[in-house]
Design a protein around this motif. Structure first.
Motif: not given
Length: 196
Positions: A147-155
């Motif tokens: 349905a939508q592009k993958p999303r990520y965050l970096i810590e």
């Protein structure tokens, strides 16, 4: 005598045929329900596998964002393994080359548990697939696709290295990615620690 015998038996055949017809009908309805449940199970498995594959693709994009000599990332200098100057002091950045970078959390919940991975647009606290690497990902179009592009965050995660006489620290990067199935409520989350 024969006429009396024939009159008694004529009603029993009809009852037996009706009972057999009811049993066969129940078996047919039960078989149809089993087939429908199997189809639903197969569809759910396909949708979940699609979300996992999207999350894995997002993990590769995040890895390319951090460091890959072949793929050009517009923010490669942010990740040096020694400092966290580009990471915010609290929360997650929602704009510029720091979008999707989150503060190191020493106590309390980490950002990957508190941020909304489903929000999109320029003010989102997560990075959309291809934002900094230029990679493309088909989603939200016709047919069966995410349905939508993958999303990520970096810590950043501070790791203590060395020994008692010569202590040192190294920055590891915890990358959390959410992939989506054909609907945004079908989600898969993958996480890795990246060391330069």
């Amino acid at each position: 005598m024969r006429a009396q015998l024939r009159l008694r038996q004529s009603g029993m055949s009809l009852i037996m045929v009706l009972l057999i017809l009811v049993v066969v009908s129940l078996l047919g309805v039960g078989g149809a329900q089993i087939a429908l449940m199997s189809e639903r199970g197969a569809r759910n498995d396909r949708d979940q596998q699609m979300a996992w594959q999207a999350a894995e693709a997002g993990l590769i994009d995040a890895e390319n964002d951090i460091w890959n000599p072949v793929v050009a990332s517009t923010r490669r200098t942010v990740f040096d393994g020694k400092s966290t100057y580009a990471f915010p002091d609290t929360g997650c950045s929602t704009s510029g080359t720091s979008q999707g970078l989150c503060a190191a959390v020493l106590t309390g919940k980490p950002a990957w548990l508190t941020e909304d991975f489903t929000s999109t647009g320029s003010g989102a606290p997560t990075t959309e697939y291809g934002t900094f690497t230029g990679a493309s990902f088909e989603s939200g179009g016709p047919g069966i696709q995410p349905a939508q592009k993958p999303r990520y965050l970096i810590e950043p995660v501070v790791a203590q290295t060395g020994d008692a006489t010569n202590p040192a620290q190294e920055i590891l990067y915890r990358v959390t990615v959410m992939g989506f199935g054909p609907r945004t409520d079908i989600q898969a989350v993958i996480q890795m620690l990246y060391r330069l």
